[in-house]
Design a protein around this motif. Structure first.
Motif, PDB file in Angstrom:
ATOM      1  N   GLU A 109       0.770  -1.278   0.047  1.00 35.22           N
ATOM      2  CA  GLU A 109       0.042   0.046   0.217  1.00 35.22           C
ATOM      3  C   GLU A 109       0.914   1.429   0.055  1.00 35.22           C
ATOM      4  O   GLU A 109       0.529   2.123  -0.655  1.00 35.22           O
ATOM      5  CB  GLU A 109      -1.031   0.098   1.151  1.00 35.22           C
ATOM      6  CG  GLU A 109      -2.004  -1.203   1.020  1.00 35.22           C
ATOM      7  CD  GLU A 109      -2.833  -1.336   2.148  1.00 35.22           C
ATOM      8  OE1 GLU A 109      -2.827  -0.330   3.317  1.00 35.22           O
ATOM      9  OE2 GLU A 109      -3.550  -2.106   2.497  1.00 35.22           O
ATOM     10  N   LEU A 110       1.980   1.377   0.846  1.00 33.29           N
ATOM     11  CA  LEU A 110       2.880   2.327   0.899  1.00 33.29           C
ATOM     12  C   LEU A 110       3.461   2.810  -0.777  1.00 33.29           C
ATOM     13  O   LEU A 110       3.515   3.767  -1.124  1.00 33.29           O
ATOM     14  CB  LEU A 110       4.016   2.020   1.869  1.00 33.29           C
ATOM     15  CG  LEU A 110       4.932   3.091   1.903  1.00 33.29           C
ATOM     16  CD1 LEU A 110       4.530   4.624   2.574  1.00 33.29           C
ATOM     17  CD2 LEU A 110       6.074   2.879   2.948  1.00 33.29           C
ATOM     18  N   LEU A 111       3.972   1.713  -1.206  1.00 32.85           N
ATOM     19  CA  LEU A 111       4.523   1.753  -2.398  1.00 32.85           C
ATOM     20  C   LEU A 111       3.690   2.107  -3.573  1.00 32.85           C
ATOM     21  O   LEU A 111       3.963   3.098  -4.413  1.00 32.85           O
ATOM     22  CB  LEU A 111       5.157   0.353  -2.853  1.00 32.85           C
ATOM     23  CG  LEU A 111       6.357  -0.057  -2.110  1.00 32.85           C
ATOM     24  CD1 LEU A 111       6.929  -1.493  -2.449  1.00 32.85           C
ATOM     25  CD2 LEU A 111       7.557   0.947  -2.246  1.00 32.85           C
ATOM     26  N   LEU A 113       0.949   4.069  -2.845  1.00 33.74           N
ATOM     27  CA  LEU A 113       0.601   5.516  -2.599  1.00 33.74           C
ATOM     28  C   LEU A 113       1.673   6.183  -3.180  1.00 33.74           C
ATOM     29  O   LEU A 113       1.489   7.456  -3.820  1.00 33.74           O
ATOM     30  CB  LEU A 113       0.457   5.550  -1.186  1.00 33.74           C
ATOM     31  CG  LEU A 113       0.087   7.076  -0.924  1.00 33.74           C
ATOM     32  CD1 LEU A 113      -1.386   7.533  -1.134  1.00 33.74           C
ATOM     33  CD2 LEU A 113      -0.121   6.891   0.911  1.00 33.74           C
ATOM     34  N   ARG A 114       2.814   5.875  -3.054  1.00 30.04           N
ATOM     35  CA  ARG A 114       4.211   6.912  -3.376  1.00 30.04           C
ATOM     36  C   ARG A 114       4.287   6.814  -4.859  1.00 30.04           C
ATOM     37  O   ARG A 114       4.387   7.829  -5.208  1.00 30.04           O
ATOM     38  CB  ARG A 114       5.356   6.076  -2.795  1.00 30.04           C
ATOM     39  CG  ARG A 114       5.691   6.394  -1.390  1.00 30.04           C
ATOM     40  CD  ARG A 114       7.054   5.877  -1.111  1.00 30.04           C
ATOM     41  NE  ARG A 114       7.249   6.525   0.411  1.00 30.04           N
ATOM     42  CZ  ARG A 114       8.278   6.032   0.995  1.00 30.04           C
ATOM     43  NH1 ARG A 114       9.432   5.338   0.390  1.00 30.04           N
ATOM     44  NH2 ARG A 114       8.666   6.510   2.348  1.00 30.04           N
ATOM     45  N   ALA A 115       4.014   5.838  -5.631  1.00 33.49           N
ATOM     46  CA  ALA A 115       3.887   6.011  -7.208  1.00 33.49           C
ATOM     47  C   ALA A 115       2.636   6.658  -7.562  1.00 33.49           C
ATOM     48  O   ALA A 115       2.956   7.413  -8.589  1.00 33.49           O
ATOM     49  CB  ALA A 115       3.869   4.279  -7.331  1.00 33.49           C
ATOM     50  N   THR A 116       1.550   6.865  -6.859  1.00 30.48           N
ATOM     51  CA  THR A 116       0.405   7.449  -7.167  1.00 30.48           C
ATOM     52  C   THR A 116       0.949   9.259  -7.050  1.00 30.48           C
ATOM     53  O   THR A 116       0.481   9.812  -8.208  1.00 30.48           O
ATOM     54  CB  THR A 116      -0.619   7.193  -6.392  1.00 30.48           C
ATOM     55  OG1 THR A 116      -0.905   5.684  -6.669  1.00 30.48           O
ATOM     56  CG2 THR A 116      -2.086   8.113  -6.971  1.00 30.48           C
ATOM     57  N   VAL A 117       1.572   9.270  -5.808  1.00 27.91           N
ATOM     58  CA  VAL A 117       1.850  10.669  -5.693  1.00 27.91           C
ATOM     59  C   VAL A 117       2.883  11.105  -6.747  1.00 27.91           C
ATOM     60  O   VAL A 117       2.823  12.248  -7.151  1.00 27.91           O
ATOM     61  CB  VAL A 117       2.338  10.784  -4.091  1.00 27.91           C
ATOM     62  CG1 VAL A 117       3.079  12.164  -3.924  1.00 27.91           C
ATOM     63  CG2 VAL A 117       0.972  10.522  -3.327  1.00 27.91           C
ATOM     64  N   ARG A 118       3.823  10.281  -7.072  1.00 29.63           N
ATOM     65  CA  ARG A 118       4.867  10.573  -7.850  1.00 29.63           C
ATOM     66  C   ARG A 118       4.427  10.926  -9.120  1.00 29.63           C
ATOM     67  O   ARG A 118       4.951  11.731  -9.864  1.00 29.63           O
ATOM     68  CB  ARG A 118       5.773   9.369  -7.919  1.00 29.63           C
ATOM     69  CG  ARG A 118       7.262   9.876  -8.809  1.00 29.63           C
ATOM     70  CD  ARG A 118       8.152   8.789  -8.395  1.00 29.63           C
ATOM     71  NE  ARG A 118       8.642   8.414  -7.194  1.00 29.63           N
ATOM     72  CZ  ARG A 118       8.232   6.992  -6.581  1.00 29.63           C
ATOM     73  NH1 ARG A 118       7.936   5.977  -7.486  1.00 29.63           N
ATOM     74  NH2 ARG A 118       8.625   6.421  -5.478  1.00 29.63           N
ATOM     75  N   ARG A 120       1.492  11.870  -9.988  1.00 28.09           N
ATOM     76  CA  ARG A 120       0.383  13.242 -10.045  1.00 28.09           C
ATOM     77  C   ARG A 120       1.511  14.375 -10.105  1.00 28.09           C
ATOM     78  O   ARG A 120       1.285  15.257 -10.816  1.00 28.09           O
ATOM     79  CB  ARG A 120      -0.259  13.332  -8.820  1.00 28.09           C
ATOM     80  CG  ARG A 120      -1.632  12.844  -8.786  1.00 28.09           C
ATOM     81  CD  ARG A 120      -2.415  13.209  -7.803  1.00 28.09           C
ATOM     82  NE  ARG A 120      -2.990  12.121  -7.230  1.00 28.09           N
ATOM     83  CZ  ARG A 120      -3.284  11.838  -5.908  1.00 28.09           C
ATOM     84  NH1 ARG A 120      -2.625  12.524  -4.910  1.00 28.09           N
ATOM     85  NH2 ARG A 120      -3.998  10.643  -5.747  1.00 28.09           N
ATOM     86  N   ARG A 121       2.771  14.219  -9.456  1.00 25.69           N
ATOM     87  CA  ARG A 121       3.716  15.313  -9.597  1.00 25.69           C
ATOM     88  C   ARG A 121       4.140  15.716 -11.203  1.00 25.69           C
ATOM     89  O   ARG A 121       4.317  16.401 -11.408  1.00 25.69           O
ATOM     90  CB  ARG A 121       4.998  15.008  -8.884  1.00 25.69           C
ATOM     91  CG  ARG A 121       4.420  15.275  -7.328  1.00 25.69           C
ATOM     92  CD  ARG A 121       6.058  15.236  -6.535  1.00 25.69           C
ATOM     93  NE  ARG A 121       5.595  15.041  -5.043  1.00 25.69           N
ATOM     94  CZ  ARG A 121       6.343  14.269  -4.084  1.00 25.69           C
ATOM     95  NH1 ARG A 121       7.246  13.602  -4.675  1.00 25.69           N
ATOM     96  NH2 ARG A 121       5.792  14.336  -3.027  1.00 25.69           N
ATOM     97  N   PRO A 126      -1.660   7.539 -12.937  1.00 26.15           N
ATOM     98  CA  PRO A 126      -1.115   6.818 -11.902  1.00 26.15           C
ATOM     99  C   PRO A 126      -0.763   5.320 -12.193  1.00 26.15           C
ATOM    100  O   PRO A 126      -1.841   4.777 -13.165  1.00 26.15           O
ATOM    101  CB  PRO A 126      -1.981   6.855 -10.756  1.00 26.15           C
ATOM    102  CG  PRO A 126      -2.982   7.210 -11.117  1.00 26.15           C
ATOM    103  CD  PRO A 126      -3.032   8.035 -12.372  1.00 26.15           C
TER     104      PRO A 126
END
Length: 141
Positions: A109-111, A113-118, A120-121, A126
């Protein structure tokens, strides 16, 4: 990049050979020692157990000293983390799943979420969660 967990091996949780070698010899067979411990848990006194098996009380006491007992309050469980982190992981467990599986799921879940945020940037879609979970495989695999 992805986290790839590995479940504990087949012999995990067993007593080491070194520990077994350091333990004193007992005049009871392993099955009898297990029955003696069961009798003690039910409230039988060591001298009663010794009489039942026909061995000296000292031999029964050796078997009883090796009894395992549950710790009423686990300080760290099988996780080498702070108490707060331990409570968090235990709250995230689904049923009685093994802790390693819970940790793999949380890291997935953490990975993700980080990939999704990255993503979006850099203004792109995603990555879709892989059907190959339990562990997410994101970009650059």
């Amino acid at each position: 990049m992805g986290f790839k967990g590995k479940p504990p091996g087949a012999g995990s949780g067993e007593m080491s050979r070194r520990t077994a070698a350091l333990r004193p010899q007992i005049a009871l067979a392993p099955e009898e020692a297990a029955r003696a411990r069961a009798l003690r848990r039910r409230g039988a006194e060591p001298d009663e157990i010794a009489e039942r098996f026909g061995v000296p009380v000292t031999e029964v006491e050796k078997a009883l000293v090796q009894m395992r007992s549950r710790r009423p309050e686990t300080t760290r469980g099988t996780l080498n983390v702070t108490l707060a982190a331990h409570r968090l992981v235990m709250a995230e467990r689904i049923g009685d799943e093994p802790l390693w599986r819970t940790m793999d799921r949380l890291l997935d879940e953490l990975l993700l979420l980080r990939a999704t945020v990255r993503a979006r940037r850099v203004r792109r879609r995603p990555p879709a969660p892989s059907a190959a979970l339990p562990l997410f495989r994101g970009e650059g695999d």
